[in-house]
Structure formats: structure tokens, C-alpha cells
Design a protein around this motif. Sequence first.
Motif, short mmCIF file in Angstrom:
data_model
loop_
_atom_site.label_atom_id
_atom_site.label_comp_id
_atom_site.label_asym_id
_atom_site.label_seq_id
_atom_site.Cartn_x
_atom_site.Cartn_y
_atom_site.Cartn_z
N ARG A 1 0.83 -1.22 0.00
CA ARG A 1 0.00 0.00 0.00
C ARG A 1 0.85 1.25 0.00
N SER A 2 2.15 1.11 -0.24
CA SER A 2 3.07 2.25 -0.37
C SER A 2 3.12 3.12 0.88
N VAL A 3 2.99 2.49 2.06
CA VAL A 3 3.11 3.20 3.32
C VAL A 3 4.55 3.08 3.81
N GLU A 4 5.22 4.19 4.00
CA GLU A 4 6.60 4.16 4.46
C GLU A 4 6.66 3.84 5.95
N PHE A 5 7.50 2.88 6.30
CA PHE A 5 7.67 2.48 7.70
C PHE A 5 9.06 1.90 7.86
N HIS A 6 9.47 1.75 9.10
CA HIS A 6 10.70 1.01 9.38
C HIS A 6 10.43 0.04 10.51
N VAL A 7 11.28 -0.97 10.62
CA VAL A 7 11.12 -2.02 11.62
C VAL A 7 11.93 -1.64 12.86
N VAL A 8 11.32 -1.84 14.02
CA VAL A 8 12.04 -1.62 15.27
C VAL A 8 11.79 -2.81 16.18
#
Length: 621
Positions: A434-441
Motif C-alpha cells: 500500500r506504499s506506506v513508508e515504515f521502518h522495523v524496530v
Amino acid sequence: MIRAHVRLDRVLAFSLLLAAGSALVSSRANSAEDIAMMLTVDYRAPIPPTLLKKAGIHQVYVGVGLPVRKDSDTGKPTIDPKVREPLERFLRLYGDAGIKVLLESNFYARPPKGTACVDAHGRTIRMGCFNNDAFLAWMAQAIRDMAHCFSAYDAFGGFLFDDGVQVRVDCCYCETCRRLFKEKHGVDPPPFGPAEETARLAPDDPRLLWDAFQRQAYASYQRTQAEAARSVSKELVLASIPSDSFFFGRHLNAQVARDATTPTHSARIQRIDRLHVRHWHIFQSFPIPHVVPDGTGQEPWGIGCHLTTPSPCMILHQEGPLIETMGRQQFLSPAEIRRALHTTLAEGAHAIGFWESARAIPHYPGAFDAIGSVGAEARGLDAVLQERRPFPSRLALLYSTATEIAQQPWRDNTIERWRHLHAFEAMAYALTRRSVEFHVVLDTELDDQALAALDVLILTGVTHLSRPVAERLEKAIATQKLMVLTDPTCLSLEGAKTCRFNPDYWLKRQQQGYRQTRYLDQQAHQITAKVVPQLRLFSLQPVQLASGGCFAKLFAGERGAVLAFVVNWDTRQSSQARLSLRETSTVRDEVSGKELGRVSAGKALELELEPAGWRVLRCTH
């Protein structure tokens, strides 16, 4: 099977191996040498170097087991006479052609007498104990002997250690491990039994301490390998497959009691590798990390993927040819290969590894053509791939190591160990598509500074957290207005908002034996309906994509530019992509080199992408 390793920095190299293999595409140097793409070959029947070089392949790795023995007369290490002739012929052939060879060996599953593991139920398992000094000394000498013997050949380039396949989560409970653990923490190792449904764990919970203790032992194992190889030459490439846990965790679904497992069940109960989680990719089945020069740890190197239908990797649908050699095997179609490569590069990978059948892949020239075509594109994008930096997203997806640890002792079926992991992956897949920018933590990284850098944190399938982390989250919700989104299965957190969807849907379909991609897509549709609308930052991305068939990943470029990698997920037809920019920007297509002009803020840029195609857009305001 073959492993291949591809790199797209300056040249695309490709090589083939014996039992199992993969191909790698990379956007940066992986060693002192310029590594391109790598597959593997059977050293007894190697693919002709002319064919490899025609495909742009300059490096291979080959499974050799433990091919070195002590000479009965001199006592010095020498290649075993049983394999010396074909190995020397193979090394000379590839050395004369300028093709480098990495040796793949397994040490963990070959422990000398008296150095084996003991599982949680007191049974001896034929796997080396990482805390056993005799085992580590034996392995170090074996690596030094191999390095000395093979350094006589110009083709020798280093090692690919393939040991993770046997790292069981119910080991090691031998007397040495129990003693060292109690000396360090003052308590006995915890029993290997099912956990409570949800809980806040004390920082000194024995389960957390025991997991850290075992992982530290594995780190010493890797350090021993690195020190041994680099004592012979610091120029040797050192890569490894630390754990095939994701590979086997998706593939196997065993109804077995914890005390009824056998050594043949090891693949079902591997310790989960967190490098894979920390650097998550849609098509990744296992990571191929590089051992850092000082031997103190690992860094991302390659993304291990599959091209065949038995693949347990996340995306399971194959449309390519059926090839019969010793058995029938179906491959990805050329379009699916291009999509996998474009997707993995767009996600930020430095390198991509394909795992294949060494017998069948030479009969599928279309695969080479597809990989080569993306390699040519990537070579043209070398400067862009080197330039890009992670997009500074204030949205994060949490992976809870506390939940993982608590869920490892299963009740009835080994798939229970993957409950949080599959919920996490389904969420990561949905956000990416869905083209949502995120990063893993990771929960172990959630200090006050990390929380201050966030506006939204998503938890899915998180049933356990350490008490300090849970309290820190509740404080951030109350004082910094952090939005924490959870699902109905999660540990209760005061102030968090629950999104009503089923995080176990994909897991349950797999447990029932249904592994088609469509069930993963169905869970993604739930997430799109229930979670994505809550993400207030979604509207603040500098570039937004509206498309039924495409997705986009953003990166920071030089001088404030935004780099948008847009991929058409559809392998059969073209897709329309509509990009909206928050700021007026000049847009350039880096793949074609065309200037697309000045696009006003709030206006849309219309693009058409060919099946499995991509665009790399530089947006400069």
C-alpha cells in the motif's frame, strides 16, 4: 540445489553450485573484490566458464563438505584424494577464466565425539555445542586447514558457511551450558514449556536471559570462524547463512510433541534469525549476511530468495516452465523473476540471492535472460543505488523479541512458534504493497530516544513485552501523544488503539495446508481497511501513489531529493500509477534518463508501467 549470489555494482556476475544455491544482486562492494552475481555449480560437472561469462557471471560458490585430510606422511593438511582430482580440475578451469570460488561447508552438524548438544529433554543431538571449547578448536583448525590448502589455487575467494540450518531452539542444555548460565545469572535454565497467553515479563525473566545466552554462544561460533579464516588471509570473503528459520518455518507444519522431536526435525524448530526480521523483504526466504572484518558480528549482505515452486518463501505463486531432470520442478516465469528483482531492489536490498536446483536451471535460459536484463538496468542505476539513504519515516512496525521467546515452546504444532512472526510479516507486506513508508524496530531498541523519533507505532500479534518496555510505551502514549495501534490479540497497553482485524488469518490458512498468496492478500485487505486509515502520517509522505497494481518505496537522495522506486506488481499487464507530490518538484526518470518536467504541488504525475516493470524517479524541489 544451487545457491547464487548476484551483485549489480559494476558488473553482474553469476555462478552455480552443488547441492543448493542462490544468485545475488548487489548495489555495493561486498568485499575487497568486486562481487557481482553468484550461483553455484557441481564441481564434478561445472557449467562451462564461457557460458557463465557470457551471462556476466564472475563468481561461484560450491558445496564441498570437509574435503581436507591430514597427510599420513607429513601430517600436513591436503585435499582428500577421493575428491582432489575433480576439485583441482574445477578450480583450474574457473581460475583460468577469472571466476572466483567460495567454498560452502557445514561444521555445526559434524561435531567430534564428546562435543554434541543436549536438548531440553536430556537427549543428545548430533550438533556442536557452541560453548564447547573442544568443538570450537576443532572447527577453527578445519577452517585454517581448508584455507591453507585452497589458497594455492587462484580461483579460491573465501567461504560461505552454511550452518544455521541445524540451530535448534530446544538446544543446548548440556552440563557446560547449564553451568555457565547459572554462574552468570544465578538461576538454572528455564524449562522448555508453553507460556501464558499474554504477560509483561521482568527484565531478568530466565526465558529472556536464556535466549540471550544462547545467541551469545552462536556469536562466539561465528567469531571463531572469522578469526580462523582471516588468520590465513584477511582478503578472504566470509559470508554465511546464519539460519534458514524463515525458510523452514513457512515450509513445515509438524504436529509433534516437544519431547517427541528427533534430529530430523531440526529444520522445523530452528531458532528464529533476527537479522531477517530487522532487514525484512517480501521475497526473502533467508538472509545471507557478511561477517564483519573484526568478527564481532554480521551485517546485511544478500537477500536469499527462490525461483522454484517448492519454495516456502512469502510469495508462492509460480507461472514459469516445468522442467524435468531427476524430478519435475516449476520455476518463476521471466516476468515473476523481474518482479522479484525489481521489488527487492526497490525495498533497499544491496544484493539478492536465488536458491535453485543446479540440475534444472541450466535448462532454463529464460531465467538467465530475465536476471541479466535487470542487472543491466541496475548497472545503469549504480550511482542512484549508492546515493540512496533510508527515508526518515516516523512510522514504525514493532517486532517483539519477548513475544518470540515466549512462543517458542509450542503446545501441539510447531507452527505455533511463528504466530507473532507471521502477523508481523503480513503487516509488513500489507504496508509495503500500500506504499506506506515504515521502518522495523525491535522491542529491545525501544528506548526513550527511539520513541521520541516516532509518531506512530504498530503492534500486531504482540502478546509479551518486558515490563520496562510496556511502561515506556504507555508513558510515550500519555506524554508525547504517540499513536500506538494494536490488534485484538495484543498485550493490553493503556491508551493504545485497537484495530479490529484478525492477525492470525494467514497463519491459520497455512496451518490448514493452504499456502497460496491469495490468503496473504486477503489479510492485507483487512489491514488496508482497518489499519491504514488510522495512519495519520500517510498523508504527509512527500510522494503518494494511487495505483491498483503498483507500489512505491521512497528514499532520501542528495541535496534534499526524494527517490521514488515504483514497481508494477502485475506480471501480465501494464498498470497505471498516479503520483502526487506535496511540494512542487522537477521529476526525472533515472531508468530511461528522461526529464518528466516540473510537477506542481498537489498535482498528479501519470505513469504507465509495463508488466513487472519499474521506474526510479528523482523528485527535486
